[in-house]
Design a protein around this motif. Structure first.
Motif, short mmCIF file in Angstrom:
data_model
loop_
_atom_site.label_atom_id
_atom_site.label_comp_id
_atom_site.label_asym_id
_atom_site.label_seq_id
_atom_site.Cartn_x
_atom_site.Cartn_y
_atom_site.Cartn_z
N ARG A 1 -18.72 23.09 -18.18
CA ARG A 1 -17.85 22.06 -18.79
C ARG A 1 -17.61 21.41 -17.91
NH1 ARG A 1 -13.60 23.29 -21.89
NH2 ARG A 1 -13.55 25.35 -21.35
N SER A 2 -17.40 20.03 -18.01
CA SER A 2 -17.02 19.25 -16.86
C SER A 2 -15.26 19.19 -16.94
CB SER A 2 -17.52 17.76 -16.80
OG SER A 2 -16.70 17.18 -18.09
N SER A 3 -14.79 19.16 -15.55
CA SER A 3 -13.49 18.96 -15.23
C SER A 3 -13.19 17.69 -14.27
CB SER A 3 -13.14 20.27 -14.55
OG SER A 3 -11.38 20.13 -14.06
N ASP A 4 -12.41 17.01 -14.77
CA ASP A 4 -12.21 15.67 -13.81
C ASP A 4 -10.77 15.30 -13.47
OD1 ASP A 4 -10.89 13.66 -16.20
OD2 ASP A 4 -12.72 14.57 -17.09
N VAL A 5 -10.73 14.65 -12.47
CA VAL A 5 -9.39 14.20 -11.93
C VAL A 5 -9.49 12.43 -11.59
CG1 VAL A 5 -7.90 14.25 -9.90
CG2 VAL A 5 -8.61 16.19 -10.94
N THR A 6 -8.48 11.73 -12.14
CA THR A 6 -8.37 10.44 -11.73
C THR A 6 -7.19 10.26 -10.93
OG1 THR A 6 -9.21 9.78 -13.92
CG2 THR A 6 -8.23 8.24 -12.85
N VAL A 7 -7.59 9.56 -9.89
CA VAL A 7 -6.55 9.29 -8.60
C VAL A 7 -6.60 7.78 -8.30
CG1 VAL A 7 -7.91 9.97 -7.13
CG2 VAL A 7 -5.49 10.16 -6.57
N LYS A 8 -5.36 7.33 -8.09
CA LYS A 8 -5.36 5.89 -7.57
C LYS A 8 -4.98 6.06 -5.99
CE LYS A 8 -3.93 1.26 -8.54
NZ LYS A 8 -3.23 0.20 -9.29
N THR A 9 -5.72 5.48 -5.06
CA THR A 9 -5.13 5.59 -3.67
C THR A 9 -3.99 4.63 -3.40
OG1 THR A 9 -7.02 3.84 -3.17
CG2 THR A 9 -7.61 6.35 -2.99
N PRO A 10 -3.23 5.14 -2.44
CA PRO A 10 -1.97 4.39 -1.85
C PRO A 10 -2.44 3.08 -1.24
CG PRO A 10 -2.02 6.39 -1.20
CD PRO A 10 -3.46 6.19 -1.71
N CYS A 11 -1.70 2.17 -1.32
CA CYS A 11 -1.94 0.72 -0.65
C CYS A 11 -2.52 0.83 0.95
CB CYS A 11 -0.57 0.11 -0.68
SG CYS A 11 0.18 -0.46 -2.34
N PRO A 12 -3.03 -0.13 1.43
CA PRO A 12 -3.65 -0.01 3.03
C PRO A 12 -2.37 0.37 3.62
CG PRO A 12 -4.34 -1.99 1.66
CD PRO A 12 -3.38 -1.27 0.76
N VAL A 13 -2.78 0.93 4.71
CA VAL A 13 -1.84 1.44 5.81
C VAL A 13 -1.67 0.22 6.58
CG1 VAL A 13 -1.68 2.84 7.91
CG2 VAL A 13 -2.44 3.73 5.51
N VAL A 14 -0.40 0.00 7.07
CA VAL A 14 -0.06 -0.81 8.09
C VAL A 14 0.90 -0.28 9.02
CG1 VAL A 14 -0.05 -2.75 6.47
CG2 VAL A 14 2.26 -1.59 6.77
N ASP B 1 -7.75 -12.25 12.21
CA ASP B 1 -8.24 -10.70 12.11
C ASP B 1 -7.31 -9.74 11.83
OD1 ASP B 1 -10.65 -11.97 13.65
OD2 ASP B 1 -9.54 -11.37 15.42
N LEU B 2 -6.04 -10.20 11.33
CA LEU B 2 -5.28 -9.15 10.96
C LEU B 2 -5.47 -8.32 9.71
CD1 LEU B 2 -1.74 -10.80 11.48
CD2 LEU B 2 -2.55 -8.92 12.80
N GLY B 3 -5.99 -9.15 8.66
CA GLY B 3 -6.27 -8.43 7.15
C GLY B 3 -4.97 -8.66 6.48
N SER B 4 -5.16 -8.61 5.08
CA SER B 4 -4.02 -9.00 4.12
C SER B 4 -2.78 -8.25 4.50
CB SER B 4 -4.75 -9.11 2.93
OG SER B 4 -3.68 -9.08 1.97
N PRO B 5 -2.89 -6.81 4.45
CA PRO B 5 -1.49 -6.00 4.60
C PRO B 5 -0.69 -6.46 5.87
CG PRO B 5 -3.56 -4.57 4.12
CD PRO B 5 -3.89 -5.88 4.49
N SER B 6 -1.68 -6.37 6.99
CA SER B 6 -0.85 -6.76 8.27
C SER B 6 -0.12 -8.03 8.12
CB SER B 6 -1.59 -6.54 9.57
OG SER B 6 -2.00 -5.05 9.44
N LEU B 7 -0.95 -8.95 7.66
CA LEU B 7 -0.68 -10.26 7.68
C LEU B 7 0.67 -10.43 6.71
CD1 LEU B 7 -1.09 -13.52 8.36
CD2 LEU B 7 -2.57 -13.68 6.30
N HIS B 8 0.80 -9.95 5.78
CA HIS B 8 2.13 -9.87 4.81
C HIS B 8 3.39 -9.45 5.72
CE1 HIS B 8 1.28 -10.56 0.68
NE2 HIS B 8 0.14 -10.24 0.65
N ARG B 9 3.04 -8.38 6.67
CA ARG B 9 4.32 -7.86 7.29
C ARG B 9 4.64 -8.74 8.42
NH1 ARG B 9 7.68 -5.39 5.06
NH2 ARG B 9 8.56 -4.32 6.95
N VAL B 10 3.51 -9.65 9.08
CA VAL B 10 3.88 -10.42 9.95
C VAL B 10 4.73 -11.73 9.49
CG1 VAL B 10 2.72 -12.23 11.50
CG2 VAL B 10 1.70 -9.72 11.50
#
Length: 456
Positions: free
Chosen positions: A298-311, A345-354
């Protein structure tokens, strides 16, 4: 020489040994026993065990204990008895006494084995082969076989050595035997290592009964899931299935999945690192055990949401200062291009912090988005600022925290080079030892963000 001596032995066994453990039994049970004979089918025995199982199963599960008192008249007798014991335990005929060795005398000096078991079976050694207890009756033998079938083969098959020979009625629609129940592995997230934005650590316990089922592999499916506004989940169809034996520990094709822990003599836990995940994304992982007939558990499953991108918030602060210096005063074409390339070249997460740090320190000289449009022009500024919408509202809100610290942790894993592993000869209890030949322990660095001010 220390002879004659008397030894008292006590033997505790977990072998499956059936014995009636109550002297007084009910009338219904007595009637059921008298209805049995050597021609009784296994199904009737199983039905009896289902109804009156406590009389038999207790010792079948917990084993039994026997005591033995051995009196040795001399050293030669002790040695001869030990040789015979070794022969009998290995299925050989007992070793005859050596020529010239003294035979044990009769009378009070004879060697006696007193087996304190039901029936008070006893035997005396008179210089020839020991006369062991009489073999069990056909009825008790059938009852023992039915007990074994009930314990390991769901009452629908016979125990042959360490496997179940299923009845013809105990096969599924796929033609595979179903009488021996498969263990159900439970997949879970690691309680030691929390998920990062691109990595999760999964665990499950390996188990297989000593009789009936041989687990030869595990299958793990990774599937991306889309969250709806009503909190339901939709499978996107993007999924992959990996074999633990063929794909992961063999080193064949597992750059994004590697073992962190495998079973050994002290632990049955399997720990698996899954990398290459997308930040802020929901995944479902499903696990199956596979036995040597090809059946899946029988199957066993886990659902997980990964955290936000690291900055890296320290670096974002430095870039905000750099952009202010480039925009301050007269901005040459070279400085404009430098600012454009840096921000693009920053990407969205780093641009938010800038943006956050720039407005915190330099908003009095003009808000960040306005300064970008003024210094770089609407087209270039639009290309940069369009990245701000790539994140979810949840991650956007976290990136507005006053303080975001960067944490680093280490994960040990096994980097396995390609090798051919035969799953049908796999000894799970020695897997850790066996993988040392083809796998090397390495360390993986994992980055995490902590949001807001925290007291440690």
């Amino acid at each position: 020489s220390g002879y004659p001596i008397l030894q008292h032995w006590k033997v505790q066994s977990v072998m499956y040994h059936v014995r009636l453990n109550q002297l007084t039994i009910s009338q219904s049970f007595s009637n059921a026993l008298h209805s049995l004979d050597g021609a009784t089918s296994r199904g009737d025995f199983v039905a009896l065990l289902d109804q009156f199982g406590n009389h038999y199963i207790q010792e079948a599960v917990y084993g039994f204990e026997e005591s033995c008192s051995i009196w040795y008249p001399n050293r030669q007798v002790q040695r001869q008895l030990w040789l015979e014991y070794e022969d009998i335990s290995k299925g050989r005929s007992p070793t005859p006494p050596q020529e010239g060795s003294p035979k044990p005398p009769h009378g009070s000096e004879k060697l006696c084995l007193l087996l304190a078991q039901q029936g008070r079976c006893s035997t005396c050694w008179d210089g020839s082969s020991p006369s062991w207890c009489s073999p069990p009756s056909p009825l008790s033998q059938l009852l023992q076989e039915a007990t074994m079938s009930s314990l390991w083969c769901s009452g629908s098959g016979d125990v042959i050595e360490d496997w179940c020979r299923c009845d013809s009625s105990a096969f599924g629609a796929d033609g595979l035997p179903t009488c021996a129940p498969l263990p159900h592995p439970i997949l879970r997230l690691s309680t030691v290592h929390e998920p990062s934005s691109t990595l999760v650590v999964l665990e499950w316990g390996h188990s297989e009964p000593p009789i009936g089922v041989q687990i030869v592999d595990y299958l793990l499916r990774q599937e991306k899931v889309t969250d709806r506004m009503d909190h339901s989940k939709v499978e996107t169809g993007e999924w992959t299935v990996l074999s633990f034996v063929d794909d992961i520990i063999s080193g064949a094709k597992s750059p994004c999945a590697m073992p962190a822990q495998v079973p050994d003599r002290l632990s049955s836990t399997i720990s698996l690192i899954v990398r290459c995940l997308e930040p802020d994304t929901t995944y479902m992982f499903t696990l199956w055990g596979v036995d040597n007939t090809g059946r899946r558990s029988r199957s066993s499953d886990v659902t997980v949401k990964t955290p936000c991108p690291v900055v890296d918030d320290v670096k974002a602060q430095e870039i905000a200062d750099k952009i202010y210096n480039l925009f301050n005063g007269y901005t040459s074409g070279k400085e404009q291009q430098t600012a454009y390339n840096t921000l693009l070249d920053l990407g969205s997460p780093s641009l938010h912090r800038v943006l956050y740090h720039y407005n915190q320190h330099y908003e009095s000289f003009g808000e960040f988005t306005w300064r970008c449009e003024d210094e770089l022009g609407p087209r270039k500024a639009g290309l940069i600022l369009s990245q701000l919408g790539d994140l979810s509202s949840w991650c956007n809100s976290l990136l507005q925290e006053p303080k975001i610290s960067l944490q680093r942790s280490s994960l040990k894993y096994l980097a396995c080079r390609y090798s051919e592993i035969k799953p049908y000869g796999l000894d799970w209890s020695e897997l850790s030892r066996d993988l040392k030949k083809t796998c090397e322990e390495q360390t993986l660095s994992v980055l995490y963000n902590d949001y807001g001010d925290k007291d440690y």
